[in-house]
Design a protein around this motif. Structure first.
Motif, PDB file in Angstrom:
ATOM      1  N   LEU A  72       0.831  -1.204   0.000  1.00 38.27           N
ATOM      2  CA  LEU A  72       0.000   0.000   0.000  1.00 38.27           C
ATOM      3  C   LEU A  72       0.862   1.250   0.000  1.00 38.27           C
ATOM      4  O   LEU A  72       1.972   1.244   0.561  1.00 38.27           O
ATOM      5  CB  LEU A  72      -0.913   0.025   1.234  1.00 38.27           C
ATOM      6  CG  LEU A  72      -2.016  -1.030   1.254  1.00 38.27           C
ATOM      7  CD1 LEU A  72      -1.506  -2.347   1.835  1.00 38.27           C
ATOM      8  CD2 LEU A  72      -3.230  -0.557   2.033  1.00 38.27           C
ATOM      9  N   GLY A 115      -3.815  -0.633  -2.629  1.00 36.63           N
ATOM     10  CA  GLY A 115      -4.491   0.591  -2.218  1.00 36.63           C
ATOM     11  C   GLY A 115      -3.623   1.611  -1.508  1.00 36.63           C
ATOM     12  O   GLY A 115      -2.408   1.455  -1.378  1.00 36.63           O
ATOM     13  N   ARG A 116      -4.284   2.669  -1.078  1.00 36.06           N
ATOM     14  CA  ARG A 116      -3.619   3.788  -0.409  1.00 36.06           C
ATOM     15  C   ARG A 116      -3.501   3.540   1.086  1.00 36.06           C
ATOM     16  O   ARG A 116      -4.159   2.675   1.644  1.00 36.06           O
ATOM     17  CB  ARG A 116      -4.435   5.069  -0.631  1.00 36.06           C
ATOM     18  CG  ARG A 116      -4.473   5.507  -2.075  1.00 36.06           C
ATOM     19  CD  ARG A 116      -5.438   6.673  -2.254  1.00 36.06           C
ATOM     20  NE  ARG A 116      -5.480   7.081  -3.653  1.00 36.06           N
ATOM     21  CZ  ARG A 116      -4.635   7.950  -4.205  1.00 36.06           C
ATOM     22  NH1 ARG A 116      -3.701   8.531  -3.465  1.00 36.06           N
ATOM     23  NH2 ARG A 116      -4.732   8.251  -5.485  1.00 36.06           N
ATOM     24  N   ARG A 132      -4.694   5.103   3.498  1.00 35.77           N
ATOM     25  CA  ARG A 132      -5.923   5.235   4.300  1.00 35.77           C
ATOM     26  C   ARG A 132      -6.647   3.899   4.408  1.00 35.77           C
ATOM     27  O   ARG A 132      -7.535   3.757   5.250  1.00 35.77           O
ATOM     28  CB  ARG A 132      -6.849   6.288   3.690  1.00 35.77           C
ATOM     29  CG  ARG A 132      -7.456   5.886   2.364  1.00 35.77           C
ATOM     30  CD  ARG A 132      -8.460   6.946   1.912  1.00 35.77           C
ATOM     31  NE  ARG A 132      -9.075   6.583   0.644  1.00 35.77           N
ATOM     32  CZ  ARG A 132     -10.069   7.270   0.106  1.00 35.77           C
ATOM     33  NH1 ARG A 132     -10.548   8.342   0.706  1.00 35.77           N
ATOM     34  NH2 ARG A 132     -10.588   6.894  -1.044  1.00 35.77           N
ATOM     35  N   ASN A 133      -6.288   2.935   3.577  1.00 35.66           N
ATOM     36  CA  ASN A 133      -6.849   1.595   3.678  1.00 35.66           C
ATOM     37  C   ASN A 133      -5.852   0.584   4.269  1.00 35.66           C
ATOM     38  O   ASN A 133      -5.955  -0.617   4.022  1.00 35.66           O
ATOM     39  CB  ASN A 133      -7.355   1.135   2.315  1.00 35.66           C
ATOM     40  CG  ASN A 133      -8.691   1.786   1.958  1.00 35.66           C
ATOM     41  OD1 ASN A 133      -9.577   1.879   2.811  1.00 35.66           O
ATOM     42  ND2 ASN A 133      -8.830   2.248   0.728  1.00 35.66           N
ATOM     43  N   ALA A 138     -12.362  -2.682   0.326  1.00 35.23           N
ATOM     44  CA  ALA A 138     -11.799  -1.451  -0.249  1.00 35.23           C
ATOM     45  C   ALA A 138     -10.456  -1.738  -0.914  1.00 35.23           C
ATOM     46  O   ALA A 138     -10.144  -1.208  -1.987  1.00 35.23           O
ATOM     47  CB  ALA A 138     -11.640  -0.381   0.834  1.00 35.23           C
ATOM     48  N   ASN A 139      -9.652  -2.605  -0.310  1.00 33.24           N
ATOM     49  CA  ASN A 139      -8.366  -2.970  -0.904  1.00 33.24           C
ATOM     50  C   ASN A 139      -8.546  -3.812  -2.145  1.00 33.24           C
ATOM     51  O   ASN A 139      -7.820  -3.645  -3.139  1.00 33.24           O
ATOM     52  CB  ASN A 139      -7.518  -3.713   0.130  1.00 33.24           C
ATOM     53  CG  ASN A 139      -7.288  -2.887   1.375  1.00 33.24           C
ATOM     54  OD1 ASN A 139      -8.123  -2.885   2.275  1.00 33.24           O
ATOM     55  ND2 ASN A 139      -6.207  -2.149   1.424  1.00 33.24           N
ATOM     56  N   SER A 163      -9.171  -1.658  -4.997  1.00 32.01           N
ATOM     57  CA  SER A 163      -7.916  -1.097  -5.532  1.00 32.01           C
ATOM     58  C   SER A 163      -7.172  -2.120  -6.378  1.00 32.01           C
ATOM     59  O   SER A 163      -6.612  -1.776  -7.425  1.00 32.01           O
ATOM     60  CB  SER A 163      -7.013  -0.643  -4.383  1.00 32.01           C
ATOM     61  OG  SER A 163      -7.578   0.439  -3.695  1.00 32.01           O
ATOM     62  N   VAL A 164      -7.143  -3.352  -5.924  1.00 28.48           N
ATOM     63  CA  VAL A 164      -6.519  -4.425  -6.712  1.00 28.48           C
ATOM     64  C   VAL A 164      -7.214  -4.530  -8.069  1.00 28.48           C
ATOM     65  O   VAL A 164      -6.562  -4.582  -9.122  1.00 28.48           O
ATOM     66  CB  VAL A 164      -6.601  -5.779  -5.959  1.00 28.48           C
ATOM     67  CG1 VAL A 164      -6.174  -6.930  -6.868  1.00 28.48           C
ATOM     68  CG2 VAL A 164      -5.753  -5.751  -4.692  1.00 28.48           C
TER      69      VAL A 164
END
Lengths: 230, 230
Positions: free
Chosen positions: A171, A197-198, A200-201, B210-211, B214-215
């Protein structure tokens, strides 16, 4: 399939990190020592950091494979990528003291803020949202990423295992930094680095270790995670 | 290896759930419809629930495979296991209204409380800790579990796919209930149900979606998760 593979293979077009020096703060702990061992075995130059140089040097000598030991500040200064594997208790204090040494470096936070009671492990709630976000707040001049959370320290240190069957969720906000960390993860046989992800996650990635601890208890396993369809 | 396998195989000694009726609240949404399709295809009796019986019946007719449609209250009453696949926005209101109908049932919460902005998805923080803990608070007479969070609705609904390559993390306090939900997950080809802790550790499982989003963006994938060494 071939064109699809070129898109989905997470190792595609990642940078060559084989010449980078990797420092491991908290490198005398189980997780840090396990990562240092695997990276050194893969041919990476590794420096183990600890509060005292003597302790780090002793751990490094045990590991062999060209691993060096130094105090945390020296480790940070001499490394290109710095993995933070210290206990959550000492996380803020350790990083605050190293702000200058870590400036400009890629920092890889792999700390899992967990509490433990009779029912097992549970997620702590860092004020900044996660250990990684705390690192980013304390190290404004560093390129902070988060990765290597879900690795079993037992498996990492088991010299009879040639491969570790797990993916590494990476991340961060900075594409070049996360690509570099993905490439570093992919140096270890069996592992892939997968962007996830970023910062924040990061909290749920860090605290998912509480669930893996439950898995390990129920199945007498050393659980890791694979991301499917990637 | 054989004795080890008997311990670690998560399907070991799970109950036979083939005769249980599964209700899906929010069964007209993508996730609910996908789960209803996969379970019915595996031979399970499935009832789709929606706010209006007409809408549920229309969705059920489209699915075929013996799936029935009914309003949410009827669905809850007629089912042994009730999967909650409603939007997070309607989660509390829907469950509060069904407390009596859900009494004594195994409830499987698969809701992921997420927010979305220009940077993608992020975890919301339910007051109770997680959607599953909110369900447990609102349904004190039900056996609340959490599972089926990390499934791609696209893959679930893709009739050309015979198997779904993913594990299902199952959480809960009640061993008989989590065993039942693990067995239900294992009815779908490709899936395993893996026990992954208590409801207090549901938040990170829910918000890990949420991740995975992103993936999916980065790799143009429909990511799922496998737990390794189990």
């Amino acid at each position: 399939m071939s064109t699809h593979d070129s898109v989905t293979n997470p190792a595609h077009q990642l940078p060559d990190v084989s010449q980078l020096v990797v420092g491991v703060l908290g490198g005398t702990g189980d997780q840090g020592r396990g990562l240092a061992y695997r990276l050194a075995k893969a041919g990476q130059q590794v420096v183990i950091g600890s509060r005292t140089a003597e302790r780090a040097e002793a751990s490094a000598a045990e590991l062999g494979l060209g691993v060096r030991g130094a105090d945390n500040a020296t480790t940070a200064r001499e490394s290109d990528i710095v993995i933070v594997a210290v206990p959550w208790d000492g996380h803020a204090a350790t990083l605050s003291a190293l702000r200058e040494e870590l400036a400009g470096k890629i920092v890889v936070d792999c700390v899992n803020p967990l509490g433990f009671d009779k029912q097992g492990a549970y997620a702590l709630k860092p004020e900044e949202g996660s250990a990684a976000q705390q690192a980013a707040a304390l190290l404004p001049d560093s390129r902070v990423t988060a990765a290597f959370h879900h690795l079993s320290a037992v498996l990492l240190q088991d010299e009879s295992l040639a491969e570790i069957d797990t993916d590494v969720m990476v991340l961060g906000e900075d594409r070049e930094a996360t690509d570099t960390v993905q490439a570093l993860a992919a140096r270890i046989p069996g592992m892939r680095g997968v962007f996830a992800g970023r910062l924040r996650n990061a909290h749920q990635v860090e605290s998912l270790v509480a669930n893996l601890i439950s898995v390990n208890r129920r199945y007498k396993a050393h659980a890791g995670l694979r991301v499917t369809d990637v």
